[in-house]
Design a protein around this motif. Structure first.
Motif, short mmCIF file in Angstrom:
data_model
loop_
_atom_site.label_atom_id
_atom_site.label_comp_id
_atom_site.label_asym_id
_atom_site.label_seq_id
_atom_site.Cartn_x
_atom_site.Cartn_y
_atom_site.Cartn_z
N ALA A 15 -18.55 32.28 14.26
CA ALA A 15 -18.79 31.87 12.87
C ALA A 15 -18.61 30.38 12.62
O ALA A 15 -19.16 29.85 11.64
N GLY A 16 -17.84 29.68 13.47
CA GLY A 16 -17.61 28.26 13.24
C GLY A 16 -17.11 28.02 11.83
O GLY A 16 -16.16 28.64 11.36
N ILE A 17 -17.78 27.13 11.11
CA ILE A 17 -17.36 26.78 9.75
C ILE A 17 -18.18 27.54 8.70
O ILE A 17 -18.02 27.31 7.49
N GLY A 19 -22.00 28.51 8.69
CA GLY A 19 -23.37 28.18 8.33
C GLY A 19 -24.09 29.35 7.67
O GLY A 19 -24.95 29.15 6.82
N ASP A 32 -14.36 34.09 14.90
CA ASP A 32 -14.40 32.92 15.78
C ASP A 32 -12.99 32.76 16.36
O ASP A 32 -12.02 33.08 15.69
N HIS A 33 -12.88 32.23 17.57
CA HIS A 33 -11.54 32.10 18.15
C HIS A 33 -10.92 30.72 17.93
O HIS A 33 -9.75 30.51 18.22
N VAL A 55 -14.62 38.01 23.57
CA VAL A 55 -14.82 38.48 24.94
C VAL A 55 -14.28 39.90 25.14
O VAL A 55 -14.72 40.61 26.04
C1 LIG Z 1 -22.35 26.83 18.40
S1 LIG Z 1 -20.85 27.11 17.58
C2 LIG Z 1 -21.40 28.10 16.22
C3 LIG Z 1 -21.02 27.50 14.91
C4 LIG Z 1 -21.37 28.31 13.69
N1 LIG Z 1 -22.66 28.94 13.74
C5 LIG Z 1 -21.24 27.48 12.41
O1 LIG Z 1 -22.01 27.72 11.46
O2 LIG Z 1 -20.39 26.60 12.35
C6 LIG Z 1 -20.09 28.31 18.63
C7 LIG Z 1 -18.81 28.87 18.06
O3 LIG Z 1 -18.41 29.97 18.89
C8 LIG Z 1 -17.02 29.97 18.98
N2 LIG Z 1 -16.70 30.73 20.20
C9 LIG Z 1 -17.04 30.39 21.47
N3 LIG Z 1 -16.61 31.34 22.32
C10 LIG Z 1 -15.98 32.29 21.58
C11 LIG Z 1 -15.32 33.51 21.90
N4 LIG Z 1 -15.21 33.93 23.16
N5 LIG Z 1 -14.79 34.23 20.88
C12 LIG Z 1 -14.88 33.80 19.60
N6 LIG Z 1 -15.49 32.65 19.25
C13 LIG Z 1 -16.04 31.90 20.22
C14 LIG Z 1 -16.63 28.49 19.00
O4 LIG Z 1 -15.29 28.32 18.58
C15 LIG Z 1 -17.64 27.89 18.02
O5 LIG Z 1 -17.13 27.83 16.72
#
Ligand SMILES: C[S@@+](CC[C@H](N)C(=O)[O-])C[C@H]1O[C@@H](n2cnc3c(N)ncnc32)[C@H](O)[C@@H]1O
Length: 300
Positions: A15-17, A19, A32-33, A55
């Protein structure tokens, strides 16, 4: 922060921030982690955000959200032109591989995956398509500049629905960059002489007063990596970085987005996020911003 949203239930994964939350969709939960992303998310949006590693998340846990649409923006580093392009051999793909097993079990009504253009044709792409056997797939690159946003951010989108959909994107008139800028340039964003001496010739510069100006894609490396991570701004006789608030506007986020005060952290979160304009358009096109469909009926 109020939560009076209606429409199909959306689960925002990676989810990140937020979007997807910013698009106005009826997001029922986000996962999100990352700690910084989670802090911004929970301070910005009313619905629950879970700080979890995808994961190992169990199918039952995701099924319990009863979401109609799953949105996935998995890490793009395994597919970027500037990375090693290790594809499925990159550990950052492990959670996607796990989620594909979960998708096979839960079978959400619709799923959208977003990634960099280099995802297309990858082994991960093939694995996604295999896991989505039986869905109608629509795949293409979209860029917010087509929607009139003065910023490039071409990304690959895969839309999986029960019935075939053919999302279209209009070509809208370009909005002037000046409308996205702070009232006055922040002196803290000014490029110093040493930086200009070293990198001046390699910078992509846009003029704040140019109504045809389009910024290059601003990535998570903006501010850390001097070139190829986004454009710089010529304004009032000086050269500046885009401020986090300006980047947030270009990305389509509302003013209440609660970014960290640290500029680099804020910029990294924004640069890894989504073009909210494209998300909104795409969700609208598949009927995911309207009324909740009747159970069992296709989204469109
Ligand atoms: C490309 S960014 C996506 C951002 C998001 N779509 C937004 O609107 O900000 C990828 C996101 O995946 C999260 N992420 C990566 N691996 C992860 C995992 N194994 N479990 C949970 N979150 C994960 C990262 O922390 C990051 O926020």
């Amino acid at each position: 922060m109020t939560n009076v949203r209606t429409g199909p239930r959306v689960l925002e994964l990676y989810a990140g921030i937020g979007g997807v939350a910013a698009s106005g969709a009826n997001v029922v939960a986000a996962i999100d982690h990352d700690e910084a992303a989670h802090r911004t998310y929970t301070a910005s949006w009313a619905h629950p955000a879970h700080r979890l590693n995808l994961v190992s998340v169990r199918a039952e846990r995701l099924a319990a959200f009863e979401a109609d649409v799953w949105w996935m923006s998995p890490p793009c580093q395994p597919f970027t032109v500037r990375g090693a392009r290790r594809d499925l051999d990159d550990r950052r793909c492990e959670s996607l591989v796990h989620l594909l097993d979960v998708v096979r079990v839960v079978r959400p009504r619709a799923l959208i995956l977003e990634n960099v253009p280099g995802f297309e044709g990858s082994q991960a792409h093939a694995a996604v398509r295999e896991a989505l056997d039986g869905y109608a797939l629509h795949e293409r690159d979209w860029c917010p500049s087509a929607l009139g946003v003065p910023m490039e951010r071409r990304r690959f989108y895969l839309v999986a629905t029960a019935e075939p959909v053919e999302p279209t994107i209009p070509v809208l008139p370009l909005r002037p960059l000046a409308g996205f800028l702070d009232a006055r340039p922040d002196p803290a964003m000014a490029l110093d002489a040493g930086f200009l001496d070293r990198f001046g010739d390699a910078l992509h510069v846009v003029d704040a007063d140019d109504p045809r100006a389009v910024s290059a894609c601003i990535t998570g490396a903006y501010g850390r990596s001097p070139v190829y991570a986004g454009s710089y701004l010529r304004r009032d006789g000086g050269l500046y970085r885009f401020s986090p608030a300006e980047i947030a506007r270009l990305m389509g986020f509302p003013a209440h987005l609660a970014l960290p005060t640290d500029v680099r952290r804020a910029t990294k979160l924004l640069g890894n996020s989504l073009s909210v304009d494209v998300v909104r358009w795409l969700l609208g096109e598949i009927g995911a911003l309207g009324r909740r469909p009747t159970p069992g009926a296709p989204l469109r």
